[in-house]
Design an enzyme around this catalytic site. Structure first.
Site, mmCIF file in Angstrom:
data_model
loop_
_atom_site.group_PDB
_atom_site.id
_atom_site.type_symbol
_atom_site.label_atom_id
_atom_site.label_comp_id
_atom_site.label_asym_id
_atom_site.label_seq_id
_atom_site.Cartn_x
_atom_site.Cartn_y
_atom_site.Cartn_z
ATOM 1 C CG PHE A 190 -2.030 0.863 1.287
ATOM 2 C CD1 PHE A 190 -3.261 0.429 0.816
ATOM 3 C CD2 PHE A 190 -1.927 2.142 1.797
ATOM 4 C CE1 PHE A 190 -4.364 1.265 0.848
ATOM 5 C CE2 PHE A 190 -3.031 2.984 1.826
ATOM 6 C CZ PHE A 190 -4.258 2.544 1.358
ATOM 7 C CG ASP A 239 0.005 -1.801 7.181
ATOM 8 O OD1 ASP A 239 -1.105 -2.124 7.655
ATOM 9 O OD2 ASP A 239 0.195 -0.749 6.551
ATOM 10 C CE1 TYR A 279 -9.494 2.807 6.464
ATOM 11 C CE2 TYR A 279 -8.685 4.049 8.343
ATOM 12 C CZ TYR A 279 -8.505 3.571 7.057
ATOM 13 O OH TYR A 279 -7.352 3.867 6.380
ATOM 14 C CE LYS A 280 -8.010 -0.241 4.904
ATOM 15 N NZ LYS A 280 -6.566 -0.227 4.729
ATOM 16 N NE ARG A 282 -9.839 -3.703 -2.616
ATOM 17 C CZ ARG A 282 -9.312 -2.946 -1.657
ATOM 18 N NH1 ARG A 282 -8.177 -3.291 -1.066
ATOM 19 N NH2 ARG A 282 -9.930 -1.844 -1.260
#
Ligand code: PLP
Length: 428
Positions: free
Chosen positions: A132, A215, A240-241, A388
């Site tokens: 990322f 991560d 928040y995922k 995704r």
């Protein structure tokens, strides 16, 4: 692969009847088919209730909330850290919620680079080309701040297929460079969904006398972890995922006990030893816990929803969630095989190498994603060709997975995506 899977809605409903998790009623799903929980998890009644609780405290107690809140706001970061510790497999004082993920990469990579400097050891950081981007931006900045040329000190392990990373290639990079200070890897790749073996990479780094940092943005809340048992040195993640704590919610971090008491790279008063923080000394005494890596005042309104979500996780159990997540992604993969032959699966088939989402590749991925959204199927697109789909087990059913794939089938059959514009800018 599961050869018992049958096509059709009825079979999906049977799987739902047999499923151990179904908390759909506790979530607000703006669209019927919400399969994007790996990017932004939806609001739950539990998160909403706890946010309201803190707003009430603020209204009714004002500043007293810092000491009289339930729990007191002053210790909110540590309090949530303790609750998260079993979910990431850490000891209670090794976890805190603080800052954003990017800021936590800055402070933790910075701290461990400083550790290396103190020891007079190499300061290269091993990463990979599927990362990322924010991770690289932050690490490069931390290298630059220390007068280290990022082009020389950031060692980028390359993927062979543009989707996955081989552990052998990390080992080869460690063999090639004898001055590596940190191996910093994701647990799950944001694009392909490949899950790396945290224990084995940590062992590899330690054998080469380097630190191991991770991560966990795409695995926290989706599966159990064993950070302390695996001897991981540090880790960062967001809430928040898969943890559904709200857009831009406060992030989390883990620091192995061995490093408690070290000076954080980005120090601030909220990481000061708590008992003496309000003595307002101009010299900084770090808290003897992961709490030291907090920086400024804990943003209570951005942390409160997480407390509600953790009630849900405690209720269901992270192991059960992972089991159902694996069952759902396995089902989705078999539907991709059976129903979407013109698409390519970008995610490993071995569940031990797979996170919570599935990457479906198609050259028209961008426009297909737009067409899916117009059909009320919320998934997302990642460049260059990946759609995704994330069947988060808390609120996505087998039937939802079946329906989402059937919408995709129809969009391909009728070339619905051709009605949408080619790629522009903005959030995907
Ligand atoms: C989502 C994500 C981030 C996000 O960082 P923020 O600071 O919260 O914007 C960072 N790293 C990875 C791997 C991610 O998936």
């Amino acid at each position: 692969m599961d050869d018992e899977i049958e096509l059709g809605c009825e079979y999906a409903q049977q799987r739902d009847d047999a499923a151990s998790v179904n908390l759909r009623d506790r979530f607000y799903l703006p669209d019927d088919l919400y399969l994007d929980g790996n990017s932004l998890g939806p609001l739950s009644t539990d998160a909403e209730r706890n946010l309201q609780h803190v707003v009430d405290e603020w209204r009714e107690r004002g500043i007293q909330g810092w000491t009289d809140g339930e729990p007191p706001w002053f210790h909110y970061g540590e309090h949530l850290g303790k609750r998260l510790a079993p979910i990431v497999g850490a000891r209670e004082d090794e976890v805190v919620v603080a800052n954003s993920t990017t800021v936590n990469i800055h402070t933790l990579v910075g701290t461990f680079l400083d550790q290396r400097a103190e020891l007079g050891r190499g300061q290269k950081v091993i990463v990979n080309d599927l990362d990322f981007p924010t991770d690289h931006y932050a690490i490069r900045a931390q290298l630059r701040i220390r007068g280290l040329d990022p082009d020389e000190h950031l060692v980028i392990v390359e993927s062979h297929d543009g989707r996955t990373l081989r552990e052998d290639d990390i080992a080869a990079a460690l063999d090639e460079h004898d001055d590596v200070g940190i191996v910093f890897m994701p647990s799950v790749f944001y694009r392909s969904g490949q899950l790396l073996d945290i224990k084995s990479i940590t062992d590899l780094a330690h054998e080469h006398d380097a630190f191991a940092g991770f991560d966990l943005a795409h695995s926290v809340g989706a599966m159990p972890h064993s950070l302390a048992e695996n001897d991981v040195d540090f880790a960062v993640w967001c809430h928040y995922k898969y943890l559904n704590a709200g857009p831009g919610a406060i992030a989390g971090l883990y620091v192995h006990r061995d490093y408690h008491g070290e000076l954080p790279a980005l120090a601030g008063w909220w990481g000061h030893e708590k008992d003496t923080q309000f003595e307002m000394q101009l010299t900084y005494t770090p808290a003897h816990s992961a709490g030291a890596w907090q920086i400024g005042t804990v943003p209570i309104l951005s942390a409160a929803p997480l407390a509600g979500v953790l009630d849900i996780i405690d209720e269901v159990g992270i192991k059960t969630l992972r089991e159902q997540s694996v069952a759902l992604t396995e089902y989705l993969i078999s539907l991709v095989d059976e129903r979407l032959p013109e698409c390519t699966l970008g995610t490993p088939r071995d569940p031990a190498q797979r996170g919570g989402h599935v990457a479906i590749e198609h050259p028209e991925g961008y426009r297909i994603n737009e067409a899916l959204k117009a059909h009320g199927v919320i998934v997302d697109f990642r460049s260059p060709n990946v759609i995704r789909m994330c069947p988060s087990p808390l609120y996505v059913s087998f039937e939802d997975v079946w329906d989402a794939v059937e919408h995709l089938r129809e969009i391909l059959d009728e070339r619905v995506y051709e009605q949408f514009e080619e790629r522009g800018g903005g959030v995907t």
